[in-house]
Design a protein around this motif. Structure first.
Motif, PDB file in Angstrom:
ATOM      1  N   LEU A  43       0.799  -1.219   0.000  1.00 16.32           N
ATOM      2  CA  LEU A  43       0.000   0.000   0.000  1.00 16.32           C
ATOM      3  C   LEU A  43       0.834   1.272   0.000  1.00 16.32           C
ATOM      4  CD1 LEU A  43      -2.867  -1.152   2.360  1.00 16.32           C
ATOM      5  CD2 LEU A  43      -2.870  -0.985  -0.126  1.00 16.32           C
ATOM      6  N   THR A  44       2.125   1.167   0.251  1.00 17.40           N
ATOM      7  CA  THR A  44       2.967   2.359   0.133  1.00 17.40           C
ATOM      8  C   THR A  44       3.642   2.453  -1.239  1.00 17.40           C
ATOM      9  OG1 THR A  44       4.829   1.208   1.167  1.00 17.40           O
ATOM     10  CG2 THR A  44       3.426   2.567   2.597  1.00 17.40           C
ATOM     11  N   LEU A  45       3.585   1.402  -2.015  1.00 20.56           N
ATOM     12  CA  LEU A  45       4.180   1.450  -3.356  1.00 20.56           C
ATOM     13  C   LEU A  45       3.567   2.528  -4.257  1.00 20.56           C
ATOM     14  CD1 LEU A  45       4.950  -2.249  -4.308  1.00 20.56           C
ATOM     15  CD2 LEU A  45       6.555  -0.398  -3.893  1.00 20.56           C
ATOM     16  N   PRO A  46       2.227   2.706  -4.285  1.00 17.65           N
ATOM     17  CA  PRO A  46       1.695   3.794  -5.126  1.00 17.65           C
ATOM     18  C   PRO A  46       2.205   5.167  -4.700  1.00 17.65           C
ATOM     19  CG  PRO A  46      -0.057   2.283  -4.523  1.00 17.65           C
ATOM     20  CD  PRO A  46       1.144   1.878  -3.739  1.00 17.65           C
ATOM     21  N   ALA A  47       2.276   5.415  -3.398  1.00 18.70           N
ATOM     22  CA  ALA A  47       2.753   6.717  -2.924  1.00 18.70           C
ATOM     23  C   ALA A  47       4.226   6.907  -3.263  1.00 18.70           C
ATOM     24  CB  ALA A  47       2.534   6.857  -1.420  1.00 18.70           C
ATOM     25  N   LEU A  48       5.005   5.858  -3.143  1.00 17.92           N
ATOM     26  CA  LEU A  48       6.420   5.957  -3.509  1.00 17.92           C
ATOM     27  C   LEU A  48       6.598   6.184  -5.002  1.00 17.92           C
ATOM     28  CD1 LEU A  48       7.941   3.208  -1.201  1.00 17.92           C
ATOM     29  CD2 LEU A  48       8.176   5.679  -0.975  1.00 17.92           C
ATOM     30  N   ALA A  49       5.753   5.530  -5.808  1.00 20.58           N
ATOM     31  CA  ALA A  49       5.807   5.746  -7.260  1.00 20.58           C
ATOM     32  C   ALA A  49       5.436   7.191  -7.611  1.00 20.58           C
ATOM     33  CB  ALA A  49       4.877   4.768  -7.972  1.00 20.58           C
TER      34      ALA A  49
END
Length: 177
Positions: free
Chosen positions: A49-55
């Motif tokens: 769930l933090t991958l989209p924000a990191l992207a």
């Protein structure tokens, strides 16, 4: 004072990106610290769930970070970067980053059930897509009037409000041929 607007945007973008990276680092380290010291939290939802924000942060870094080049007077601004305060998609991406931070902090403090709050993102996105499509459909509805739609009749039914008021008052009559 050449390129004052671009220099202002470049400094604003740099400050925004630096602040964003520091807050992200703090929130994610807080989660990992609480996870490793106090409570046992699952790591898989955190990663997924933090991958989209990191992207999105990576995207902002690529498009918003100003680029400087060596010039005759030292470093000169080559590209100020995209406006990170733009409306529309950029604004929505910032909302996603903020919501990820909130869900991460809440999951660290309250437990793994807090990751379910992240489901608000696709629900809100679906709502935005539906209202945008519906509004666009309503706005484009009058374009079919010239193609035999509702506004093309010659018996006066397709007249404007102004024309109807004038005819109602008995004023200037519009003759249709």
């Amino acid at each position: 004072m050449a390129q004052k607007a671009q220099k202002t945007q470049a400094s604003r973008n740099s400050a925004t990106l630096n602040r964003t990276h520091l807050i992200s680092l703090g929130v994610y380290l807080f989660f990992l610290l609480v996870r490793s010291v106090l409570f046992r939290r699952r790591l898989l939802p955190f990663i997924l769930l933090t991958l989209p924000a990191l992207a999105i942060e990576f995207w902002f870094e690529r498009t918003g970070r100003p680029v400087f080049a060596e010039g005759t007077n030292g470093k000169e601004l080559k590209r100020a970067g995209e406006d990170l305060e733009a409306k529309g998609l950029t604004e929505w991406m910032w909302d996603l980053v903020y919501w990820t931070w909130a869900c991460t902090a809440l999951a660290a403090l309250a437990g793994d059930w807090a990751w379910w709050l992240y489901s608000a993102v696709p629900l809100y996105s679906g709502y935005l897509a539906f209202t945008t499509f519906y509004g666009m459909r309503q706005g484009l509805g009058g374009l079919s009037a010239g193609a035999g739609g509702e506004g093309s009749s010659s018996d006066g039914a397709g007249q404007s409000k102004r024309q109807a008021k004038i005819e109602k008052r008995g004023g200037q009559r519009v003759q249709y041929r």
